[in-house]
Design a protein around this motif. Structure first.
Motif, short mmCIF file in Angstrom:
data_model
loop_
_atom_site.label_atom_id
_atom_site.label_comp_id
_atom_site.label_asym_id
_atom_site.label_seq_id
_atom_site.Cartn_x
_atom_site.Cartn_y
_atom_site.Cartn_z
N ASN A 111 60.18 32.37 11.78
CA ASN A 111 61.16 32.53 12.84
C ASN A 111 61.79 31.16 13.10
O ASN A 111 61.07 30.15 13.18
N THR A 112 63.11 31.10 13.23
CA THR A 112 63.79 29.81 13.38
C THR A 112 63.36 29.08 14.64
O THR A 112 63.34 27.85 14.68
N GLU A 113 62.98 29.79 15.67
CA GLU A 113 62.60 29.17 16.94
C GLU A 113 61.11 28.94 17.05
O GLU A 113 60.66 27.89 17.50
N LYS A 114 60.30 29.91 16.61
CA LYS A 114 58.85 29.85 16.81
C LYS A 114 58.07 29.51 15.55
O LYS A 114 56.85 29.51 15.56
N GLU A 115 58.76 29.25 14.43
CA GLU A 115 58.11 29.04 13.14
C GLU A 115 57.36 30.31 12.73
O GLU A 115 57.90 31.40 12.83
N LYS A 116 56.10 30.23 12.34
CA LYS A 116 55.39 31.43 11.88
C LYS A 116 55.07 32.35 13.07
O LYS A 116 54.50 31.92 14.06
N VAL A 117 55.46 33.63 12.94
CA VAL A 117 55.13 34.63 13.96
C VAL A 117 54.41 35.79 13.30
O VAL A 117 54.58 36.06 12.11
N TYR A 118 53.63 36.50 14.09
CA TYR A 118 52.83 37.62 13.61
C TYR A 118 53.49 38.94 14.04
O TYR A 118 54.07 39.04 15.12
N TYR A 119 53.36 39.96 13.17
CA TYR A 119 53.88 41.28 13.51
C TYR A 119 53.05 42.34 12.82
O TYR A 119 52.28 42.07 11.89
N THR A 120 53.19 43.57 13.29
CA THR A 120 52.56 44.71 12.64
C THR A 120 53.57 45.85 12.59
O THR A 120 54.48 45.90 13.42
N ALA A 121 53.42 46.72 11.61
CA ALA A 121 54.35 47.85 11.49
C ALA A 121 54.10 48.86 12.59
O ALA A 121 52.96 49.14 12.95
N THR A 122 55.18 49.41 13.15
CA THR A 122 55.04 50.45 14.18
C THR A 122 54.62 51.76 13.52
O THR A 122 54.85 51.97 12.33
N PRO A 123 54.00 52.67 14.27
CA PRO A 123 53.54 53.93 13.68
C PRO A 123 54.70 54.85 13.31
O PRO A 123 55.85 54.63 13.70
N ARG A 124 54.38 55.89 12.58
CA ARG A 124 55.37 56.84 12.08
C ARG A 124 56.15 57.46 13.25
O ARG A 124 55.56 57.93 14.22
N GLY A 125 57.47 57.44 13.15
CA GLY A 125 58.33 58.06 14.15
C GLY A 125 58.74 57.14 15.30
O GLY A 125 59.61 57.49 16.10
N PHE A 126 58.13 55.97 15.40
CA PHE A 126 58.42 55.06 16.50
C PHE A 126 59.83 54.49 16.34
O PHE A 126 60.19 53.98 15.28
N GLN A 127 60.63 54.59 17.39
CA GLN A 127 62.01 54.10 17.36
C GLN A 127 62.14 52.92 18.32
O GLN A 127 61.95 53.07 19.53
N ALA A 128 62.46 51.76 17.77
CA ALA A 128 62.52 50.55 18.57
C ALA A 128 63.52 50.65 19.72
O ALA A 128 63.27 50.18 20.83
N LYS A 129 64.66 51.31 19.49
CA LYS A 129 65.69 51.39 20.52
C LYS A 129 65.27 52.27 21.69
O LYS A 129 65.77 52.11 22.80
N ARG A 130 64.34 53.19 21.44
CA ARG A 130 63.87 54.10 22.49
C ARG A 130 62.53 53.67 23.07
O ARG A 130 61.96 54.37 23.92
N ALA A 131 62.01 52.53 22.65
CA ALA A 131 60.67 52.11 23.03
C ALA A 131 60.53 51.97 24.54
O ALA A 131 61.38 51.38 25.21
N ARG A 132 59.47 52.55 25.08
CA ARG A 132 59.18 52.50 26.51
C ARG A 132 57.77 51.96 26.71
O ARG A 132 56.87 52.25 25.94
N ALA A 133 57.60 51.17 27.78
CA ALA A 133 56.30 50.56 28.07
C ALA A 133 55.59 51.30 29.19
O ALA A 133 56.22 51.91 30.05
N ALA A 134 54.26 51.26 29.16
CA ALA A 134 53.44 51.85 30.22
C ALA A 134 52.15 51.05 30.31
O ALA A 134 51.84 50.24 29.43
N ALA A 135 51.40 51.26 31.37
CA ALA A 135 50.11 50.60 31.55
C ALA A 135 49.10 51.60 32.06
O ALA A 135 49.42 52.44 32.90
N SER A 136 47.88 51.55 31.52
CA SER A 136 46.81 52.43 31.96
C SER A 136 45.66 51.57 32.43
O SER A 136 44.90 51.04 31.61
N ASP A 137 45.56 51.38 33.74
CA ASP A 137 44.54 50.49 34.28
C ASP A 137 43.33 51.23 34.86
O ASP A 137 42.43 50.61 35.42
N ALA A 138 43.31 52.56 34.74
CA ALA A 138 42.19 53.32 35.30
C ALA A 138 40.95 53.14 34.44
O ALA A 138 40.98 53.33 33.23
N VAL A 139 39.85 52.77 35.08
CA VAL A 139 38.59 52.55 34.37
C VAL A 139 37.48 53.18 35.18
O VAL A 139 37.38 52.99 36.39
N SER A 140 36.62 53.95 34.50
CA SER A 140 35.48 54.57 35.15
C SER A 140 34.20 53.94 34.62
O SER A 140 33.96 53.89 33.42
#
Length: 822
Positions: free
Chosen positions: A630-659
């Motif tokens: 990467n021109t700004e960060k030099e070496k960066v890490y990434y992983t492939a998204t799963p089948r059907g995942f669309q970057a433009k539609r990507a939505r974030a969530a959080a699950s903090d419930a712990v029992s």
């Protein structure tokens, strides 16, 4: 006359019926809602949310600053917890402490001082007077004069609270004879701060060794061989966030090791923020005119914040990192992907383009050293096609139900309920570093119902249904435990003997199937390691031991067999050569390295050559985590998204419930203890725990590091002077030979010559043996020669460094020192 009907009663009746129906419907809806809520509650258990850190932290006030912050432990331990906190005492021995107690009420304070090896009690004092200011407590420990200058001791500070009982805080303390500790710490702190200013950082350039084999492609790991651009964060223009965690790790007046950890951030042009965890490690030595920076290592890990900008095409970018700090696992159907990045667990749902943070110890309100205490590790055990994840959390728990404990928490994420449930908690008195090393050896799940793990010197199997456990191997060191890199197979001897046993147990983790391998008459077997899924087994003849200079060191092998764990080939591959025995066998990756030896006497041998066995049966698997420039960060890490995942539609969530309620505490019985523990550190990392001093010292030497044993520093590469000569070496011969004879000497067998010179540098003569078995005293050296004294005839002589290295290597580097040395 028509009859007029009165419709009033009928209207009133209809209204009453309608009202009744309406009330019944409302009641039915409320009952239905409550039933669903109760059903969900019963299904998911009493759900809680991961509590913010509450246990007090303690700041010693030392060297004119707050540093070496201490964290609470609920359980007392003899583990080397205090290795990362060396507190220099004031001249008057009165140590000020600042206790950030928050909402916890302190009702008592006492402390205990012991020798570094914990054998001798030096002082035990109850504190009756302290000052409370804005939820903080100020207290002074009146350390007695029994603490000798220049000697390290362990401090166990016990704080009694009204809400959470007794808490333990551990540190090492030292009265500084030389008075240089502040200079070392200031150099490290100034060096670190200058790197954020391009012009000021030019003062640091004098320490760089750029162009000498350094990796100039990454900001994730920087050292003195890196470029000036890397040293100054590649122009990212970062801002330090919060208070730094500054620690003195080791110090002896002429040598110091310091660490500094902190958060940094910057705002991007598109308005998104970048956050980084940065850790630095400094090794310094006092020279004639100034302090020299002998080694410097900096790691930089980007925190994945869940911004949509982190997704592009079919890639999920995890930013600046380093190898081993990112883990990714796909479900079989490829819809789901679980990712661990810098201690946070995320789940990607390809069908909904949804990415959810499943678990994190990060605090939403505390970005300081309390919640940022990164002494834990997450590991994905399995990911189902329903999006359910089994994972483990191992180490120091700095939030939640087990805050202040060290242990293993087995967790399960239910995708349908969007909640994490703890399955079991296994507390331990090990340090996080020891526990992490154990988890890297073995921590694997079998079919969702069994969990196999190494803890201390034993291997256990925990039944997640019955909550009972079994001990597979009670002495991992003496049973030569071997685990495949994938942790799908393991093998160990049925009896504890470092030279071998009559049978080997081999087990497939997933199927739990055990396959015995039985030795022939008069033979012993020893598991040597795995080549992929194939086990290499050494075969030796009983009584064929190698005695070197009066000590039995080895049972050479007559052959090596490589067995097919998948039973595709029932006949093992055998390596042997007539009249030749095999020694010093090392299994690494796809290769087996060995020495060939021939017999020269009943229990004596000589090295006649070496060989390497290469396996071509290894399965190549595509990496799940990749890198790009990467021109700004030099070496960066990434992983492939799963089948059907669309970057433009990507939505974030959080699950903090712990029992936590249904999870039992599984207190496993401690098996045989590995008493000879040598722990190696280098370049800001814990390198491992070793059976022999030689193994630990050699790995520390390669990593410019140091070795601790018995609560003290045994070895440090940076502490080796360029030349040294010890006077009257003949006066030490009797004590050295006697200690060698009765087994009380520090056994440095196998330590390479450049590393073992550290002891001579510190004034400790060494007992050494030539390749012909002649006893020698190694008492001096310079850059080109080694000075030796021959015990049998009292003569002095010198060898070139090359001649001495060759002689000692041929004699298998047989060195010893008095245990009181250093």
């Amino acid at each position: 006359m028509p009859i007029k009907m009165d419709r009033g009663p009928k209207r009133r009746l209809r209204f009453r019926v309608l009202l009744f129906v309406l009330l019944f419907a409302v009641a039915l809806i409320i009952w239905f809602a409550l039933s669903i809520r109760e059903q969900r509650r019963q299904q998911s258990g009493e759900r809680t949310y991961l509590a913010e850190p509450v246990l007090p932290v303690i700041w010693p006030e030392t060297l004119a600053r707050r540093m070496d912050v201490l964290h609470a432990y609920k359980n007392a331990t003899d583990a080397d917890i205090a290795f990362d906190s060396l507190v220099i005492l004031p001249e008057d021995r009165k140590l000020p402490l600042s206790v950030e107690s928050g909402n916890v009420t302190i009702t008592g304070i006492r402390y205990e001082i012991r020798s570094a090896d914990l054998k001798d009690l030096v002082e035990r004092t109850e504190i009756t007077d302290w000052e409370t200011q804005d939820k903080n407590v100020k207290v002074v420990l009146p350390i007695q004069n029994l603490v000798q200058p220049g000697t390290q001791y362990r401090l166990d500070l016990t704080v009694k609270t009204a809400e959470v009982g007794e808490l333990h805080y551990y540190a090492r303390i030292l009265a500084d004879e030389a008075g240089r500790a502040a200079d070392f710490v200031s150099l490290a702190e100034d060096f670190s701060n200058r790197n954020f200013d391009y012009d000021r950082a030019k003062e640091n350039a004098v320490f760089l060794e750029s162009g000498d084999g350094g990796d100039n492609t990454t900001l994730g790991r920087v050292d003195l061989k890196s470029s000036f651009n890397q040293l100054t964060y590649g122009g990212l223009k970062l801002t330090v966030t919060g208070e730094a965690d500054l620690r003195l790790l080791e110090y002896n007046g002429n040598l110091a090791i310091v660490s500094r950890s902190f958060l940094a951030s910057r705002d991007s042009e598109d308005g998104t923020q970048m956050q980084f965890e940065i850790s630095e490690n400094f090794v310094m030595r006092k020279g004639p005119e100034r302090i020299y920076l002998m080694d410097y290592t900096r790691t930089m890990h980007e925190i994945f914040l869940g911004d949509q900008s982190s997704f592009s095409g079919a890639k999920m970018y995890l930013g600046i990192n380093e190898d081993g700090n990112v883990q990714a696992t796909d479900s079989k159907g490829k819809r789901w992907k679980a990712v661990i990045s810098n201690g946070d667990l995320w789940l990607l749902d390809g069908a909904r383009s949804l990415y959810t943070r499943i678990f994190s110890f990060r605090s939403g309100v505390d970005s300081g050293v309390r919640a940022g205490y990164r002494k834990h590790r997450l590991k994905i055990l399995s990911l189902s096609d329903k999006g359910d994840i089994d994972f483990l959390l191992a180490g120091y728990m700095n939030r939640g139900e087990h805050e202040g404990e060290v242990g293993i928490s087995l967790m399960r994420y239910d995708s349908a309920k969007s909640a994490v449930t703890e399955q079991a908690f296994i507390p331990t008195t090990e340090s996080f570093e020891e526990l992490q090393a154990d988890m890297e050896v073995l921590s694997a799940e079998s079919g969702g119902s069994m969990f196999y793990f190494k803890l201390g010197n034993a291997v256990y199997g925990l039944d997640l249904q019955s909550k009972e456990y079994i001990v597979l191997c009670a002495d991992a060191a003496q049973s030569n435990l071997q685990v495949s890199a994938s942790q799908e197979e393991l093998a160990w001897q049925d009896t504890a003997n470092s030279f071998g046993a009559s049978a080997i147990n081999q087990m497939q983790v997933e199927s739990r199937k055990r396959t015995p391998i039985v030795a022939g008459t008069g033979q012993l077997l020893r598991p040597l390691g795995y080549l992929g899924h194939d086990l290499a087994v050494g075969i030796a003849e009983e009584g064929n031991s190698w005695e070197l200079n009066g000590v039995v060191r080895e049972l050479p092998l007559t052959a090596i067999e490589i067995t097919d764990s998948n039973a595709k080939n029932p006949d093992p591959t055998r390596y042997m050569e007539s009249g030749v025995l095999l020694s010093d066998v090392q299994v690494t990756g796809t290769r087996i390295h060995l020495e060939k030896i021939t017999k020269t006497g009943e229990h004596s041998f000589r090295v006649s050559g070496s060989d390497t066995i290469v396996s071509n049966s290894m399965e190549e698997t595509a990496p799940r985590v990749l890198t790009e420039n990467n021109t700004e960060k030099e070496k960066v890490y990434y992983t492939a998204t799963p089948r059907g995942f669309q970057a433009k539609r990507a939505r974030a969530a959080a699950s903090d419930a712990v029992s936590f309620d249904s999870a039992p505490r599984m207190q496993v019985d401690k098996q045989s203890d590995d008493s000879a523990r040598y722990e190696a550190y280098g370049q800001g990392r814990y390198l491992g725990r070793y059976q022999s001093a030689g193994q630990a010292i050699n790995i520390a030497y390669e990593n410019r590091g140091y070795v601790r044993s018995g609560g003290r520093m045994l070895y440090c590469r940076a502490g080796t002077a360029s030349a040294r000569n010890i006077k009257n070496p003949d006066q030490s011969k009797d004590a050295l030979l006697a200690a060698r004879q009765d087994g009380t000497a520090l056994d440095l067998y196998g330590t390479n010559l450049p590393a073992v010179l550290y002891f001579v540098s510190g004034g400790t003569p060494l007992l050494a043996y030539s390749d012909g078995g002649t006893p020698l005293i190694l008492y001096g050296y310079d850059r080109s020669t080694v000075s030796l004294y021959r015990i049998d005839d009292g003569t002095y002589f010198k060898l070139t460094m090359e001649e001495a290295t060759r002689m000692f290597e041929n004699g298998r580097s047989d060195f010893a020192a008095l245990t009181s040395s250093r």
